[in-house]
Design an enzyme around this catalytic site. Structure first.
Site, PDB file in Angstrom:
ATOM      1  N   LYS A   8       0.819  -1.210   0.000  1.00 18.67           N
ATOM      2  CA  LYS A   8       0.000   0.000   0.000  1.00 18.67           C
ATOM      3  C   LYS A   8       0.856   1.264   0.000  1.00 18.67           C
ATOM      4  O   LYS A   8       0.365   2.359  -0.215  1.00 18.67           O
ATOM      5  CB  LYS A   8      -0.972  -0.014   1.179  1.00 18.67           C
ATOM      6  CG  LYS A   8      -2.002  -1.158   1.070  1.00 18.67           C
ATOM      7  CD  LYS A   8      -2.948  -1.172   2.238  1.00 18.67           C
ATOM      8  CE  LYS A   8      -3.911  -2.352   2.179  1.00 18.67           C
ATOM      9  NZ  LYS A   8      -4.947  -2.197   1.134  1.00 18.67           N
ATOM     10  N   LYS A  58     -14.942   5.670  -1.413  1.00 19.64           N
ATOM     11  CA  LYS A  58     -15.519   6.542  -0.383  1.00 19.64           C
ATOM     12  C   LYS A  58     -14.991   7.964  -0.521  1.00 19.64           C
ATOM     13  O   LYS A  58     -15.754   8.935  -0.423  1.00 19.64           O
ATOM     14  CB  LYS A  58     -15.200   5.973   1.003  1.00 19.64           C
ATOM     15  CG  LYS A  58     -15.845   4.633   1.280  1.00 19.64           C
ATOM     16  CD  LYS A  58     -15.205   3.915   2.456  1.00 19.64           C
ATOM     17  CE  LYS A  58     -15.658   2.469   2.513  1.00 19.64           C
ATOM     18  NZ  LYS A  58     -14.846   1.648   3.423  1.00 19.64           N
TER      19      LYS A  58
END
Length: 792
Positions: A527, A633
C-alpha cells in the site's frame, strides 16, 4: 420516541432521567431504535418463509459494522425524531451518537465490504444471513509510545451491546482433533476437544426500513461444565480450563500466527465459525425440506476470501457422514451451493495450512480434501493440486469447491485469471467472473457527510440515497459558480470539524485552508505508506530550502494499523511518527506542512476523515490492490485521487474522467517487467537526487537522533529488495504531487473536478455490486416491491 427512551431507561437500565449518564441515554436510545427494527425484521422473515425464497449466506471472518445508532436511525427515517426527543429530554443527540464504541469485528476493507454488503442485501430485499465471530476483543486497540505501535485489547464488549439478541437455544457442538474410525464404509469422527458455538443475532434493516436480515455471530462456550472438584481442592486454573480454552477461540481477531500455537488457533477459529454456520443453515433448510439434494435450490453460500474455505469439506462431511450422500455426489452438490470471492494476489494472503496441523486439528476434513483432490484429478488430469509440498492450499480448495469465483475489480479479475489461478482458469474458463466492489451510500455519504448530503438532497431530492446513479444529475452543475461555492462550503465545514477534532485528540493545530492529503489503510508494504512519507520528507526539504517560494500548504494525514507480527509495517509506522515530530516542530515550514497520525484508526475515524479530504492517496504498487473501497468513499465525498492504475482505481478513473484523476507510476505489466531488471532499485535511487537525499537523511538519523541506526534495515531493503517498487515510482509520484499543488491553487477548478468525482461515482454503490452477485453467482432476485420503494 421520548416515552420509549424513558421506558428503557427505567425498565432496561434501572435508571431515572435525573441520574442517567451519556452511556445510559445511548443504550436507551439504541433499545428504542431496536424495538422499531424488530417489526421490519419479523415481517421480512415471515415473507421469506412463506415464499420459500432462496437465501444467501455470507461467511466472513470480519464484519466492520462501526457505530449503529446513527446508521439505524437514518435507515428507519428516525433521525429527526430521535434528535427532537432527546433535545426535549435535555440531551445532545450528537454526543450520544459519539458515545457508542465501534464494534471490534474487523480490520479493514474486507470487513467493511461485508458490512456494506449486509446493508445492500437488506436495502434490496434479498433474504440473507451474515455469519461471523462475535470477537470479545476484536483486532486490537492501537496506541503510540515514542512513535511505536503498541497493541492493547479492545474492550467494546465491556459495555452492553444493545443491538444484539442472545440465542442460547441455538448451539452447535464443534469438534477438534481426535481420530476417524472407518466401519462398514462409513466414517466416524471422534473429536477429543469440543466447544459450543452459541448464536447472537443483530438485525440489519435496509434503507427506509423495507426489509430486515440477520447478522449472526458465534461465540465459543465450553461444553464441559465447571470443574467443582478441582476448584474445591484449590486448583482454580484447572477448574476453569475448559472455559478459558473455549473463550480463546472467539476472543481476538487474527491472532499472531507467527507461532505454531497462533496458527492452530487461527485454523480453529476459521473452522469454528464456518462449521457452526453450515450446521445452522442446514438445520434451517431441513426444517422445510426432506431431500438434502435440493440444497442448491434453496441456499447460496458466499465465502468472503479463503478464511471460510473449509466450508466445502465441512458441507461434504455432513452430507456424506450424516446424510449418506455418496462422496462424488456430495462434492458436486456442495459446489453448486458455494461461491468464492478472491481478494488478493499476494501469495502470503492465500492461506496454506501444513498437512500435519490440519490433520491434527481436523482429521476427517483432511480425508475429505484428499477425496476432493482425487475427484478433481480424475475429471481433469494434471489439474493444480490442493495438497502440495506438505501443505493444503486453501485458495485452490476454495476455487475447486466453488461453482463461481469472483474478483473484485476488472483489473484484479483479469490478473486472477492470468496469475494465481491461471491453470485452473484454463480448465474452468467460465468459472471466474468479475464483481467490482462497491460501498453503501447510506453510511458513506448520507450519514457521515451531512453538509454534502443535505446540499445534494436540496438540489436533486432524496432518491439518490437508494439509487446512487441519480448523482449524475450533478454533472450539469460543474459550471454553476453558485453551486460550486456551496459545494466548497460543505467541504470547508467538514475540514473545520476535523481540524477541531485533531487539535483535541492529537494536540496538533492544522489550517482548514491547507490541502488535506489523506491515506487511511491497513499498513502494508504494497500500500506504500512508505513512499508517501518519503515524498513528504522530499517536499519538506524543498520547502525548507526555499520557504518563500509559491507553495501549497498541506496537511498529510495517515491512519491504519499494522499486524502485530509485521515488523516492516511497524517500522513504517515508527518512521511516519518520527518524521511528524521533526516536521511539525520546524519553525521554517510550520505553516506550510504538517503530518498527523491519529492512533487507532476505525470506522468512526474514517467517517471523520473522508468527508474532509481534498486528496485521496491510492498509491499501491500496480497489480497488488485487488479493488480498494476507500478509493470509492473518498471520491464519492468529493476528494480527488492520486493513484496508480491498480484495483478499482482503473474503473474510478474511467467513470470520473482521466482529467479528474491524478495518475502516476508503472502499470501492472511494467511492474512485472521492472522486477526482472538487475539492480533496478539501486539504479532508480542513484538517478533521483531527491530520493538519494531523503534516504540519506533517514539513514543518518535526522528523524531518529536518539537511535541513528533505527532505519538502516528499512533503507537497505529499498536499495536491494524493493519488491513493491517504491524507488521506481518515487519521482513520478513526486512530480504528480506538484501538479496537484498547482491545480489546488485554483479553487473553482478544483471544486469542479471534485464535483465531477462525486457526480460520477454512482456505479460504485454496493447495491449495484450485490445485484451483480445475485444475478451472476447466487441466482436470486431482489424484491421488486422493495426496489421500487428504495428508489422512491
Amino acid at each position: 420516541m421520548k416515552e420509549e427512551i424513558l421506558k428503557h431507561l427505567r425498565n432496561s437500565l434501572g435508571k431515572d432521567a435525573a441520574h442517567s449518564s451519556v452511556y445510559d441515554w445511548r443504550v436507551a436510545l439504541s433499545l428504542a431504535l431496536r424495538d422499531r427494527m424488530v417489526d421490519h425484521w419479523f415481517r421480512s422473515t415471515r415473507e421469506t418463509y412463506e415464499s420459500g425464497a432462496k437465501r444467501v449466506y455470507y461467511l466472513s471472518m470480519e464484519f466492520l459494522i462501526g457505530r449503529l445508532v446513527e446508521d439505524t436511525a437514518a435507515n428507519l427515517g428516525l433521525v429527526q425524531e430521535a434528535k427532537t426527543a432527546l433535545a426535549d429530554l435535555g440531551q445532545d443527540y450528537e454526543a450520544i451518537v459519539l458515545n457508542e464504541p465501534d464494534a471490534a469485528l474487523g480490520n479493514g476493507g474486507l470487513g467493511r465490504l461485508a458490512a456494506c454488503f449486509m446493508d445492500s442485501l437488506a436495502s434490496l430485499g434479498i433474504p440473507a444471513y451474515g455469519y461471523g465471530i462475535r470477537y470479545e476483543h476484536g483486532l486490537f486497540k492501537q496506541d503510540f509510545v515514542d512513535g511505536s505501535q503498541v497493541e492493547t485489547a479492545e474492550t467494546w464488549l465491556s459495555q452492553r451491546n444493545a443491538w444484539e439478541f442472545a440465542r442460547p437455544e441455538v448451539q452447535f457442538r464443534i469438534g477438534f482433533g481426535g481420530h476417524v474410525e472407518h466401519q462398514d464404509g462409513k466414517a466416524l469422527w471422534h473429536p477429543w476437544e469440543t466447544v459450543l458455538a452459541t448464536a447472537y443475532d443483530t438485525p440489519v434493516v435496509g434503507w427506509k426500513g423495507r426489509w430486515g436480515n440477520t447478522l449472526r455471530l458465534w461465540s465459543a462456550k465450553p461444553e464441559a461444565k465447571f470443574d467443582l472438584k478441582s476448584f474445591n481442592r484449590g486448583d482454580y486454573l484447572a477448574a476453569g480450563r475448559s472455559e478459558a480454552l473455549a473463550r480463546t477461540i472467539s476472543r481476538v481477531l487474527y491472532p499472531d500466527d507467527t507461532t505454531d500455537a497462533g496458527k492452530e488457533l487461527r485454523l480453529k477459529q476459521e473452522y469454528f465459525f464456518t462449521a457452526a454456520s453450515i450446521m445452522d443453515l442446514l438445520r434451517r433448510f431441513l426444517r422445510d425440506h426432506d431431500d438434502i439434494r435440493e440444497l442448491p435450490n434453496a441456499v447460496a453460500i458466499q465465502l468472503n476470501d479463503t478464511h471460510p474455505a473449509i466450508a466445502g469439506p465441512e458441507l461434504v462431511r455432513l452430507m456424506v457422514d450424516e446424510h449418506d450422500v455418496p462422496m462424488a455426489e456430495a462434492i458436486d452438490l456442495a459446489r453448486q451451493c458455494l461461491g468464492y470471492t478472491n481478494h488478493t494476489l499476494l501469495p502470503e494472503a492465500l492461506e496454506r495450512w501444513h498437512v500435519g496441523l490440519l490433520g491434527r486439528v481436523l482429521p476427517r476434513h483432511l480425508e475429505i480434501i484428499r477425496s476432493i483432490e482425487d475427484d478433481q484429478q480424475a475429471k481433469y488430469p494434471g489439474s493444480p493440486r490442493i495438497l502440495e509440498q506438505d501443505h493444503v492450499r486453501m485458495g485452490e480448495l476454495a476455487f475447486i469447491m466453488a461453482h463461481k469465483v469472483n474478483g473484485v475489480s476488472a483489473l484484479h479479475t483479469d490478473l486472477v485469471k492470468e496469475t494465481v489461478f491461471a491453470d485452473l482458469n484454463r480448465i474452468h474458463p467460465t468459472r471466474i467472473v468479475n464483481e467490482t466492489n462497491g460501498i453503501t451510500p447510506r453510511r458513506w455519504l448520507h450519514t457521515c457527510n451531512a453538509p454534502l448530503s443535505d446540499l445534494i438532497t436540496q438540489e436533486i431530492g432524496e432518491g439518490w440515497v437508494g439509487d446512487l446513479e441519480q448523482l449524475k444529475a450533478l454533472n450539469q452543475k460543474s459550471g454553476d459558480r453558485a453551486f460550486l461555492d456551496a459545494f466548497s462550503v460543505a467541504k470547508r465545514r467538514n475540514k473545520e470539524q476535523l481540524a477541531g477534532w485533531i487539535a483535541q485528540s492529537c494536540d496538533i493545530q492544522i489550517d482548514p485552508g491547507a490541502m488535506f492529503d489523506i491515506q487511511i489503510k491497513r499498513i502494508h508494504e504494497y500500500k506504500r505508506q512508505l513512499m508517501n512519507i518519503l515524498e513528504t520528507i522530499a517536499l519538506w526539504n524543498e520547502m525548507h530550502d526555499a520557504p518563500n517560494a509559491e507553495w501549497t500548504p498541506r496537511v498529510k494525514i495517515f491512519g491504519g494499523k499494522a499486524a502485530p507480527g509485521y515488523h516492516v509495517a511497524k517500522q513504517i509506522i515508527h518512521l511516519i511518527n518520527d518524521v511528524a515530530s521533526v516536521i511539525n516542530n520546524d519553525r521554517v515550514t510550520k505553516d506550510l506542512l504538517k503530518v498527523v497520525y491519529p492512533a487507532n484508526y476505525n470506522v468512526t475515524m474514517a467517517e471523520r476523515l473522508i468527508p474532509a479530504a481534498d486528496l485521496s492517496e491510492q498509491i499501491s504498487t500496480a497489480g497488488k490492490e485487488a479493488s480498494g473501497t476507500g478509493n470509492m468513499k473518498f471520491a464519492l465525498n468529493g476528494a480527488l485521487t492520486i493513484g496508480t492504475l491498480d484495483g478499482a482505481n482503473v474503473e474510478i478513473r474511467e467513470h470520473v474522467g482521466p482529467e479528474n484523476f491524478f495518475l502516476f507510476g508503472l502499470t501492472a505489466h511494467e511492474v512485472v517487467e521492472r522486477r526482472h531488471v538487475h539492480g533496478f532499485s539501486r539504479a532508480a535511487i542513484e538517478a533521483s537526487p531527491r530520493l538519494t537525499r531523503v534516504l540519506g537523511q533517514i539513514f543518518e538519523g535526522v528523524f531518529s537522533p536518539s537511535d541513528p541506526s533505527r532505519y538502516h534495515g528499512l533503507i537497505g531493503t529499498l536499495y536491494d529488495h524493493d519488491y513493491f517498487l517504491v524507488t521506481c515510482d518515487f519521482d513520478s509520484y513526486f512530480d504528480t504531487q506538484r501538479r496537484v499543488d498547482e491545480v489546488y491553487r485554483n479553487p473553482q477548478n478544483w471544486a469542479a473536478m471534485a464535483l465531477r468525482n462525486t457526480a460520477n461515482m454512482g456505479w460504485f454503490s454496493s447495491d449495484r455490486t450485490i445485484e451483480g452477485y445475485a444475478r451472476d453467482i447466487w441466482q436470486v432476485s431482489a424484491s421488486e416491491k422493495v426496489r421500487l420503494e428504495l428508489t422512491g
